[in-house]
Design a protein around this motif. Structure first.
Motif, PDB file in Angstrom:
ATOM      1  N   ARG A 236       1.041  -1.437   0.116  1.00  0.00           N
ATOM      2  CA  ARG A 236      -0.176   0.247   0.313  1.00  0.00           C
ATOM      3  C   ARG A 236       0.988   1.160  -0.270  1.00  0.00           C
ATOM      4  O   ARG A 236       0.519   2.227  -0.772  1.00  0.00           O
ATOM      5  N   THR A 237       1.630   0.934   0.484  1.00  0.00           N
ATOM      6  CA  THR A 237       2.840   2.261   0.755  1.00  0.00           C
ATOM      7  C   THR A 237       3.521   2.581  -0.547  1.00  0.00           C
ATOM      8  O   THR A 237       3.999   3.881  -0.794  1.00  0.00           O
ATOM      9  N   GLU A 238       3.822   1.850  -0.964  1.00  0.00           N
ATOM     10  CA  GLU A 238       4.641   2.321  -2.153  1.00  0.00           C
ATOM     11  C   GLU A 238       3.941   2.492  -3.924  1.00  0.00           C
ATOM     12  O   GLU A 238       3.822   3.061  -4.146  1.00  0.00           O
ATOM     13  N   ALA A 239       2.379   1.721  -3.587  1.00  0.00           N
ATOM     14  CA  ALA A 239       1.447   1.901  -4.286  1.00  0.00           C
ATOM     15  C   ALA A 239       1.026   3.800  -4.563  1.00  0.00           C
ATOM     16  O   ALA A 239       0.379   5.040  -5.015  1.00  0.00           O
ATOM     17  N   GLN A 242       3.684   6.504  -5.720  1.00  0.00           N
ATOM     18  CA  GLN A 242       3.392   5.854  -6.744  1.00  0.00           C
ATOM     19  C   GLN A 242       2.602   6.999  -7.371  1.00  0.00           C
ATOM     20  O   GLN A 242       2.368   7.485  -8.223  1.00  0.00           O
ATOM     21  N   LEU A 243       0.866   7.153  -6.573  1.00  0.00           N
ATOM     22  CA  LEU A 243      -0.308   7.779  -6.893  1.00  0.00           C
ATOM     23  C   LEU A 243       0.024   9.413  -6.756  1.00  0.00           C
ATOM     24  O   LEU A 243      -0.033   9.390  -7.474  1.00  0.00           O
ATOM     25  N   SER A 244       1.313   9.143  -5.670  1.00  0.00           N
ATOM     26  CA  SER A 244       1.528  11.096  -5.091  1.00  0.00           C
ATOM     27  C   SER A 244       2.295  11.833  -6.578  1.00  0.00           C
ATOM     28  O   SER A 244       1.981  12.613  -7.151  1.00  0.00           O
ATOM     29  N   GLY A 424      -5.143   3.013  -8.106  1.00  0.00           N
ATOM     30  CA  GLY A 424      -6.461   3.656  -6.975  1.00  0.00           C
ATOM     31  C   GLY A 424      -7.025   2.499  -6.232  1.00  0.00           C
ATOM     32  O   GLY A 424      -7.604   1.787  -5.355  1.00  0.00           O
ATOM     33  N   LYS A 425      -7.164   1.175  -7.350  1.00  0.00           N
ATOM     34  CA  LYS A 425      -7.393   0.182  -7.260  1.00  0.00           C
ATOM     35  C   LYS A 425      -6.684  -1.032  -5.851  1.00  0.00           C
ATOM     36  O   LYS A 425      -6.979  -1.771  -5.466  1.00  0.00           O
ATOM     37  N   HIS A 430      -5.980  -2.711  -0.488  1.00  0.00           N
ATOM     38  CA  HIS A 430      -4.873  -3.001   0.965  1.00  0.00           C
ATOM     39  C   HIS A 430      -6.120  -2.328   1.386  1.00  0.00           C
ATOM     40  O   HIS A 430      -6.337  -2.958   3.361  1.00  0.00           O
ATOM     41  N   LYS A 431      -6.577  -1.279   1.454  1.00  0.00           N
ATOM     42  CA  LYS A 431      -7.219  -0.066   2.630  1.00  0.00           C
ATOM     43  C   LYS A 431      -8.809  -1.709   3.038  1.00  0.00           C
ATOM     44  O   LYS A 431      -8.620  -2.327   4.095  1.00  0.00           O
TER      45      LYS A 431
END
Length: 631
Positions: A236-239, A242-244, A424-425, A430-431
């Motif tokens: 989740r952290t890496e995703a 990358q999204l940021s 986002g998916k 993960h959420k």
């Protein structure tokens, strides 16, 4: 009259005489030899009330195909219940009958069903005022069961095995799951209060099962999420990182795309305005061409009119000049000439033509000015249309120049959106997994114990004590030894005598005490205006008076011998007979009743001997003796 009274029990068949047993309001005694159908009669009563599914099988019942039970249902009057020997549903006929009538019957289902009103159980309980009573059968959850005749029947019909059983009269079924139900039925009869108002909650077993079900469902969902996340190497952290970064780049791309799009929109708007203006100018130019064409035609008409008027004007001038001269033809002087028109008329026409010619000349000059003006306007319109055509071509060139940049930026933005959706998916997966894991931990940690304490079971101590006093009064009336030391133990839900539990006594004593329990219950209910069946069937309550060598129940115990030596039998019957106005009692016995009670009871004897009175309940084929009292 409250409650039910039994009027007759009859058996019919197509090839055999009916067998009928009549009953009166007060005390009924049916006694005689073993195996003559006395216990079968009590089973048949239960069968006809819908309390049991089928009758016991024996050879004597085979010739019969139907059973008829005449009853008085409280204030409703007399009815007869009909049921096939084979079992199944019942019919309720008005009146007391023992053969097929012509009137219409009410069909009643034999099996009790909650809230159903077309069952034998409902019909009978309604006559007792117990048709909509609910009893808690699980003290933890408050699970309830609607009262049925099957549950209530043990307070009205006590079979031979039950009456001498060591089991409590309250807990007669012997089934542990039914203990709460039986104790609360005991409370209902003693107090008239049912458990309809109790709120039901899930049982401990249901709560454990529900918890296990929830955990299993969440585990399945977590497993499915884990399979989806196995294909994704990013956590989740890496995703989110990358999204940021993607969002920052996407902001720039979006701004550039918006700038180019705004330029395209502006270009399109200006081109649209130019096209609209060109269209209005073109329309005006077309209108001018039509107007000029019409004005030119009008100019030609003016010229033609002027030529005609000028001819008239010249002819008038010539005629006026020749009027003072000799005739050029004949030479006659003016005085000798005669004219059709006077000279004055010619002059007038000449002047009028001259005036009209001047007017047309003025209008022709004005028309020429208008034509010149419109021509100049048409030239100006043509110049404007040409200029707008150039502007439109310029707008098209500008738009064409912006298209490649717009297409490139749009592709970049679409790629940005696709990438953002993918990231986002991953983040949402993960959420959702974290949420489910937290939910699972909360469910797993939650206790399955109820917040509500177990409900009280059975009647309160003061009610039980009062009932025990009624039992004591009954046994005292019967002359039972140590009756003054009788109590009802609320823990054992049974009678004790001088501290000795009922189940510690011999069969005969247990039978008498059980009978006292049922009689005391009827007296308690009737005296306190509470619902009760209104009749009792006691099978072998005086077992202690058996002949040891002839009875299958064996030798008498010491307490049975002491009881047999007393005068209990006569007092027992006299007390039951005294209840005639309150209660109908049917006693099924092996031993002869005391001779002194013949005047206060309706007595039926089953001799068990062919040719000596009534052999038994049913006709005995092959022995030449039909049942006495058949009708």
């Amino acid at each position: 009259m409250k409650g039910i009274r039994l009027r007759h029990l009859a058996f019919t068949g197509p090839t055999i005489e009916p067998a009928k047993l009549n009953f009166v309001n007060g005390l009924n005694i049916i006694y005689g030899a073993s195996n003559t159908g006395k216990s079968f009669a009590s089973e048949a009563i239960l069968f006809m009330l819908g309390a049991v599914k089928k009758l016991p099988e024996n050879d004597e019942i085979k010739p019969y195909d139907a059973v008829w039970l005449g009853v008085t249902l409280g204030e409703e009057g007399d009815f007869t219940l009909y049921r096939p020997i084979a079992g199944g549903n019942l019919k309720l006929f008005p009146g007391l009958i023992s053969s097929h009538p012509t009137g219409k019957a009410e069909v009643l289902k034999w099996r009790h069903k909650e809230k159903a009103i077309d069952t034998a159980s409902y019909r009978i309980l309604k006559a007792l005022g117990l048709h909509d009573r609910w009893i808690v059968r699980n003290a933890g959850s408050g699970e309830k069961e609607q009262l049925s005749i099957r549950v209530l029947a043990k307070y009205a019909v006590v079979g031979e095995e039950d009456i001498m059983s060591k089991r409590s009269p309250v807990l007669l079924s012997g089934n542990h799951p039914d203990r709460t139900l039986e104790q609360n039925l005991f409370k209902l009869l003693l107090t008239g209060q049912d458990d309809a108002a109790i709120v039901t909650i899930p049982t401990q077993t249901e709560r454990v099962a529900a918890k296990a079900g929830k955990l299993e469902l969440i585990d399945d969902m977590l497993a499915q999420l884990d399979r989806q996340l196995e294909e994704e190497s990013r956590d989740r952290t890496e995703a989110e990182r990358q999204l940021s970064e993607l969002e920052a780049n996407g902001t720039i791309t979006s701004a550039e795309l918006q700038t180019v799009q705004a330029a395209l929109d502006q270009c399109a708007a200006e081109r649209r305005g130019a096209v609209d203006h060109r269209q209005s100018l073109t329309t005006r130019a077309a209108e001018l061409d039509i107007t000029l064409e019409r004005f030119i035609k009008l100019q030609a008409i003016y010229s033609s009119d002027l030529d005609r008027l000028h001819s008239i004007e010249e002819g008038g001038s010539l005629l006026a000049a020749m009027s003072e001269r000799d005739c050029p033809v004949c030479g006659a002087p003016p005085s000798a000439q005669k004219h059709l028109h006077a000279v004055e008329e010619i002059a007038t026409t000449h002047n009028a033509a001259a005036a009209e010619a001047r007017k047309i000349e003025r209008e022709q000059r004005e028309l020429s000015h208008v034509i010149d003006s419109l021509g100049l306007e048409a030239l100006a319109l043509a110049a404007s249309i040409s200029s707008l055509d150039d502007d439109i071509e310029e707008f098209d060139r500008n738009a064409l120049g912006l298209r490649p940049a717009e297409a490139t930026l749009r592709l970049s933005f679409e790629a940005f959106n696709t990438r953002r959706a993918e990231l986002g998916k991953v983040i949402e997966l993960h959420k959702w997994r974290e949420t489910l894991a937290a939910r699972r931990a909360a469910i797993d940690a939650a206790s399955t114990k109820s917040d509500r304490d177990s409900l009280p079971v059975g009647p309160d101590s003061s009610t039980v004590f009062s009932f025990g006093e009624t039992i004591k009064e009954v046994l005292t009336a019967w002359g039972f030894p140590d009756a003054d030391k009788v109590q009802f133990d609320p823990k054992a839900n049974d009678i004790t005598v001088a501290g000795k539990a009922r189940d510690a006594n011999g069969k005969g004593v247990r039978a008498v005490l059980h009978a006292a329990f049922n009689v005391a219950m009827a007296i308690h209910c009737i005296d306190n205006g509470l619902p009760h069946p209104g009749f009792i069937v006691l099978d072998t309550p005086l077992l202690t008076y058996r002949e040891p060598l002839k009875s299958r129940h064996g030798e008498l115990s010491d307490d049975e011998k002491a009881l047999k030596a007393s005068s209990l039998a006569e007092k027992f019957y006299r007390h039951l007979a005294s209840l005639e106005g309150k209660l109908q009692v049917i006693v099924l016995e092996n031993s002869d009743p005391p001779a002194d009670i013949e005047d206060i009871a309706f007595i039926e004897v089953f001799t068990g001997v062919l040719g000596e009175g009534r052999y038994g309940l049913l006709s005995v084929r092959g022995r030449g003796q039909p049942a006495r009292g058949a009708s």
